[in-house]
Scaffold this active site. Structure first.
Site, PDB file in Angstrom:
ATOM      1  N   ARG A 154      -6.734  -8.571 -17.737  1.00 15.99           N
ATOM      2  CA  ARG A 154      -6.415  -9.907 -18.273  1.00 15.99           C
ATOM      3  C   ARG A 154      -6.200 -10.866 -17.102  1.00 15.99           C
ATOM      4  O   ARG A 154      -5.087 -11.062 -16.632  1.00 15.99           O
ATOM      5  CB  ARG A 154      -5.158  -9.825 -19.139  1.00 15.99           C
ATOM      6  CG  ARG A 154      -5.353  -9.105 -20.476  1.00 15.99           C
ATOM      7  CD  ARG A 154      -4.044  -9.084 -21.267  1.00 15.99           C
ATOM      8  NE  ARG A 154      -4.244  -8.806 -22.673  1.00 15.99           N
ATOM      9  CZ  ARG A 154      -4.099  -7.599 -23.237  1.00 15.99           C
ATOM     10  NH1 ARG A 154      -3.763  -6.568 -22.495  1.00 15.99           N
ATOM     11  NH2 ARG A 154      -4.274  -7.450 -24.534  1.00 15.99           N
ATOM     12  N   CYS A 210     -10.486  -3.053 -27.129  1.00 20.68           N
ATOM     13  CA  CYS A 210      -9.479  -3.233 -26.072  1.00 20.68           C
ATOM     14  C   CYS A 210      -8.181  -3.820 -26.623  1.00 20.68           C
ATOM     15  O   CYS A 210      -7.230  -4.023 -25.875  1.00 20.68           O
ATOM     16  CB  CYS A 210     -10.015  -4.069 -24.922  1.00 20.68           C
ATOM     17  SG  CYS A 210     -10.427  -5.738 -25.387  1.00 20.68           S
ATOM     18  N   GLU A 238     -13.435 -10.983 -31.165  1.00 22.04           N
ATOM     19  CA  GLU A 238     -12.067 -11.136 -31.656  1.00 22.04           C
ATOM     20  C   GLU A 238     -11.933 -12.285 -32.646  1.00 22.04           C
ATOM     21  O   GLU A 238     -10.828 -12.686 -33.000  1.00 22.04           O
ATOM     22  CB  GLU A 238     -11.084 -11.292 -30.491  1.00 22.04           C
ATOM     23  CG  GLU A 238     -11.437 -12.352 -29.489  1.00 22.04           C
ATOM     24  CD  GLU A 238     -10.486 -12.390 -28.283  1.00 22.04           C
ATOM     25  OE1 GLU A 238      -9.404 -11.805 -28.324  1.00 22.04           O
ATOM     26  OE2 GLU A 238     -10.869 -13.032 -27.295  1.00 22.04           O
ATOM     27  N   ARG A 266      -0.032 -14.073 -34.943  1.00 23.84           N
ATOM     28  CA  ARG A 266       0.472 -12.843 -34.310  1.00 23.84           C
ATOM     29  C   ARG A 266       1.782 -13.072 -33.558  1.00 23.84           C
ATOM     30  O   ARG A 266       2.472 -12.129 -33.200  1.00 23.84           O
ATOM     31  CB  ARG A 266      -0.596 -12.228 -33.389  1.00 23.84           C
ATOM     32  CG  ARG A 266      -0.902 -13.033 -32.143  1.00 23.84           C
ATOM     33  CD  ARG A 266      -2.137 -12.514 -31.422  1.00 23.84           C
ATOM     34  NE  ARG A 266      -1.824 -11.772 -30.210  1.00 23.84           N
ATOM     35  CZ  ARG A 266      -2.714 -11.517 -29.248  1.00 23.84           C
ATOM     36  NH1 ARG A 266      -3.984 -11.914 -29.376  1.00 23.84           N
ATOM     37  NH2 ARG A 266      -2.388 -10.847 -28.178  1.00 23.84           N
ATOM     38  N   HIS A 269       0.831  -1.210   0.000  1.00 21.21           N
ATOM     39  CA  HIS A 269       0.000   0.000   0.000  1.00 21.21           C
ATOM     40  C   HIS A 269       0.860   1.251   0.000  1.00 21.21           C
ATOM     41  O   HIS A 269       0.470   2.281  -0.516  1.00 21.21           O
ATOM     42  CB  HIS A 269      -0.924  -0.014   1.215  1.00 21.21           C
ATOM     43  CG  HIS A 269      -2.084  -0.911   1.023  1.00 21.21           C
ATOM     44  ND1 HIS A 269      -2.140  -2.167   1.570  1.00 21.21           N
ATOM     45  CD2 HIS A 269      -3.201  -0.756   0.305  1.00 21.21           C
ATOM     46  CE1 HIS A 269      -3.257  -2.735   1.204  1.00 21.21           C
ATOM     47  NE2 HIS A 269      -3.936  -1.915   0.439  1.00 21.21           N
ATOM     48  N   ARG A 277     -11.852  -9.832 -17.611  1.00 25.04           N
ATOM     49  CA  ARG A 277     -12.022 -10.874 -18.624  1.00 25.04           C
ATOM     50  C   ARG A 277     -11.732 -12.219 -17.977  1.00 25.04           C
ATOM     51  O   ARG A 277     -10.732 -12.377 -17.279  1.00 25.04           O
ATOM     52  CB  ARG A 277     -11.052 -10.629 -19.775  1.00 25.04           C
ATOM     53  CG  ARG A 277     -11.086 -11.740 -20.792  1.00 25.04           C
ATOM     54  CD  ARG A 277     -10.251 -11.413 -21.978  1.00 25.04           C
ATOM     55  NE  ARG A 277      -8.831 -11.569 -21.727  1.00 25.04           N
ATOM     56  CZ  ARG A 277      -7.894 -11.294 -22.635  1.00 25.04           C
ATOM     57  NH1 ARG A 277      -8.242 -10.830 -23.814  1.00 25.04           N
ATOM     58  NH2 ARG A 277      -6.622 -11.482 -22.371  1.00 25.04           N
ATOM     59  N   ASN A 292      -6.214  -7.546 -31.572  1.00 23.68           N
ATOM     60  CA  ASN A 292      -4.992  -8.347 -31.717  1.00 23.68           C
ATOM     61  C   ASN A 292      -5.320  -9.698 -32.338  1.00 23.68           C
ATOM     62  O   ASN A 292      -4.706 -10.120 -33.329  1.00 23.68           O
ATOM     63  CB  ASN A 292      -4.309  -8.563 -30.359  1.00 23.68           C
ATOM     64  CG  ASN A 292      -4.123  -7.271 -29.600  1.00 23.68           C
ATOM     65  OD1 ASN A 292      -4.072  -6.196 -30.200  1.00 23.68           O
ATOM     66  ND2 ASN A 292      -4.039  -7.347 -28.293  1.00 23.68           N
ATOM     67  N   ASP A 293      -6.310 -10.364 -31.747  1.00 21.26           N
ATOM     68  CA  ASP A 293      -6.704 -11.653 -32.309  1.00 21.26           C
ATOM     69  C   ASP A 293      -7.548 -11.483 -33.566  1.00 21.26           C
ATOM     70  O   ASP A 293      -7.448 -12.280 -34.493  1.00 21.26           O
ATOM     71  CB  ASP A 293      -7.473 -12.479 -31.263  1.00 21.26           C
ATOM     72  CG  ASP A 293      -6.514 -13.199 -30.329  1.00 21.26           C
ATOM     73  OD1 ASP A 293      -5.498 -13.721 -30.825  1.00 21.26           O
ATOM     74  OD2 ASP A 293      -6.762 -13.215 -29.118  1.00 21.26           O
TER      75      ASP A 293
HETATM   76  C1  PEP Z   1      -7.049  -8.999 -28.342  1.00 21.10           C
HETATM   77  O1  PEP Z   1      -6.993 -10.120 -28.836  1.00 21.10           O
HETATM   78  O2  PEP Z   1      -7.100  -7.953 -29.025  1.00 21.10           O
HETATM   79  C2  PEP Z   1      -7.031  -8.843 -26.888  1.00 21.10           C
HETATM   80  C3  PEP Z   1      -7.281  -7.685 -26.330  1.00 21.10           C
HETATM   81  O3  PEP Z   1      -6.733  -9.908 -26.125  1.00 21.10           O
HETATM   82  P1  PEP Z   1      -5.271 -10.571 -26.009  1.00 21.10           P
HETATM   83  O4  PEP Z   1      -4.288  -9.644 -26.629  1.00 21.10           O
HETATM   84  O5  PEP Z   1      -5.055 -10.798 -24.568  1.00 21.10           O
HETATM   85  O6  PEP Z   1      -5.437 -11.847 -26.757  1.00 21.10           O
HETATM   86 MG    MG Z   2      -7.397 -11.897 -27.676  1.00 16.43          MG
END
Ligand code: PEP
Ligand code: MG
Length: 558
Positions: free
Chosen positions: A295, A500, A429, A463, A188, A331, A452-453
């Site tokens: 996450r 996100c 995603e 990726r 803290h 998530r 991202n996915d």
């Molecule tokens: C994504 O896939 O864009 C995402 C936010 O999740 P991660 O990067 O954890 O797969």
């Molecule tokens: Mg993802």
């Protein structure tokens, strides 16, 4: 010049004189007491006085660092009244005929050792709190004034360690920085330091003596270094750094507290992505409106066995409480693919990114899923938690999730455990989720697009494969059109849609996202203010008209 390296708690540069702070040594002697009843009364009186001090500290902290961060002093008040703690002290006084000081010190040692041995990180952190409250009691019992940390002029405070109560007593105007030899980044104390915006280091092996006391020094909070007696060149470099930081901070300061609203009145939510509780300070510091993606799988990855419901609950509750009513989207575990975890004992796969991962694990091994959901629902009673499910591809999955969530709620109800109704959202995603997003939108409270996915599955580009970097293009019109389609479907169904994935913090696309009507961007904390700056300068309607007229590069999205 002497150089000491530590761990950075908060970035920034401080230049000034060192003041070594030493806690008043509490010499505790064992004294035989005949009148144990009076000794117990003396202990209880000291407890009352300590409660009074904590109450004042709490009020001071609320004003300076906000309610959520001040909560530690409420926790201390509760700990002081803890039945086991009090019984231990009073029993020791009675049965061993010892003085209150000795009983408090012994109990503090025993309890701190017990907490330190616990597996739950949250509980381990409580060891420092037990010591803190016990020291407070000892100070009162010794008849000494509260630790005084005033300095006549601003100084760099160097100490062995600082308790939260000591940190909050620091007069911000008189403390340029603090550097400790011990201390954890998750404590803290560290959280308070970040919230206060004081450059700080822990684990810096400085000698706490006259060889540094009173010396001129420069603290580089960003790189975790303190230079004692800096040479001319180092001092010059640090002064320049400080000047640049000042300019940057001034610019960002003007954006803090502002609404994320475009010139034509379109409001957007700017949230932060986090991987653990450690990131919360940056979230607060950068004025995030909430957490858009926690996450949670990192909790699993940090362990060598399944985290228990209690361990998870403590973490989720802490995040919810720290965010003090702001939305916290957690998530559910997204294990699999690159995020592999041995103890899940998953079969080795040829193609793990398309394998048994995320919600697929949860639905095939509901016992794991239920433990997490129980922790999440329980934590929902302590803040504004929303639950988000990753890697969704079908309506069937949503149906199954709802069934399991209903079982969890029934169980909690039958056990009399409180929970709120967290909002339920999904990650978009996969191309499948995009294409049925009109149907999915009828089933959930919000969408969050995982670019991202989504990029990897849409473009069929792994990726993780560096050799394919030039083909991994999140600006591809297919991805941008998908985002636009998802937002439209969400709005038709009356729900909100955000992004996100990393693309959300790509400032070259912020205007375009606004033009599409994206409702939320969840980005790394440091990206929030730069994006806010663009939002404030954008006319989303005009930009949209420009896109439709084919004026901009990404006309393919329309
Ligand atoms: C994504 O896939 O864009 C995402 C936010 O999740 P991660 O990067 O954890 O797969
Ligand atoms: Mg993802």
């Amino acid at each position: 010049m002497k150089v000491f390296h530590g761990k950075s708690v908060f970035s920034g540069t401080a230049i000034g004189t060192i003041r070594v702070y030493k806690k008043g040594e509490q010499q505790v002697k064992r004294i035989r007491i005949e009148d144990t009843e009076s000794e117990i009364k003396r202990y209880r009186k000291a407890t009352q006085a300590a409660q009074g001090q904590l109450k004042k500290l709490y009020e001071k902290a609320v004003k300076e660092v906000g309610e959520a961060n001040a909560a530690i002093f409420e926790i201390h008040q509760v700990m002081l009244e803890d039945g086991d703690y009090q019984d231990s002290i009073e029993n020791m006084i009675c049965t061993q005929n010892v003085n209150a000081e000795y009983a408090v010190a012994q109990t503090a040692d025993n309890f701190a050792r017990m907490f330190s041995a616990m597996e739950d990180e949250y509980m381990r952190e409580r060891a420092a709190d037990v010591k803190d409250i016990s020291e407070r009691l000892l100070t009162v019992l010794h008849g000494v004034d509260e630790t005084n940390m005033h300095t006549a002029s601003p100084a760099i405070i160097v100490a062995d360690d600082l308790a939260p109560s000591e940190t909050v007593q620091l007069n911000k105007d008189m403390v340029l920085s603090f550097v400790t030899v011990h201390g954890s980044l998750n404590s803290h104390t560290a959280i308070l330091a970040r919230t206060m915006g004081i450059p700080a280091l822990v684990c810096a092996p400085l000698p706490l003596d006259e060889t540094i006391d009173g010396k001129y020094a420069a603290v580089d909070g960003t790189n975790g270094v303190i230079y004692v007696d800096p040479d001319k060149e180092t001092l010059e470099r640090m002064r320049k750094k400080k000047e640049e930081e000042k300019k940057r901070a001034e610019l960002l300061l003007t954006l803090k507290g502002k609404e994320n609203i475009t010139l034509d009145g379109h409001k957007i939510m700017l949230y932060a992505n986090i991987g653990s509780m450690k990131d919360l300070a940056a979230v607060l510091e950068n004025d995030a409106g909430g957490i858009g993606l926690f996450r949670s799988e990192f909790i699993y990855l940090e362990n060598d066995r399944f985290p228990t419901e209690e361990e998870q609950f403590a973490i989720y509750r802490f995040v919810a409480q720290t965010m003090a009513g702001k939305r916290v989207i957690i998530r559910t575990l997204d294990i699999g693919a690159d995020k592999s975890c041995d103890y899940f004992q998953l079969e080795k796969e040829e193609n793990p990114a398309m394998g048994l991962r995320a919600i697929r694990i949860c639905l095939t091994r509901p016992e794991i899923f239920k433990t997490q959901l129980r922790a999440l629902y329980r934590a929902s009673a302590f803040g504004k938690i929303a639950i988000m499910y990753p890697m969704i591809t079908s309506l069937e999955e949503i149906r199954k999730i709802k069934e399991i969530a209903a079982q969890v709620k029934d169980e909690l109800e039958s056990q009399g455990i409180r929970y709120n109704e967290p909002e339920q959202g999904i990650m978009i995603e996969t191309p499948a989720a995009v294409m049925i997003s009109d149907l999915l939108a009828e089933e959930v409270d919000f969408f969050s697009i995982g670019t991202n996915d989504l990029t990897q599955y849409t473009l069929a580009v792994d990726r993780q494969n560096m050799a394919l970097d030039e083909f991994y293009d999140p600006h591809h019109p297919a991805v941008l059109r998908m985002i636009s389609m998802v937002v439209d479907h969400a709005h038709k169904a009356g729900i909100w849609a955000g992004i996100c994935g990393e693309l959300g913090s790509d400032t070259s696309l912020t205007k375009e996202f606004l033009a599409m009507g994206v409702d939320e961007l969840s980005v790394s904390p440091g990206s929030i203010l730069p994006i806010r700056q663009i939002v404030l300068q954008t006319d989303a309607g005009a930009y949209r008209a420009g896109l439709e007229a084919g004026c901009y590069r990404n006309k393919d999205t329309q």
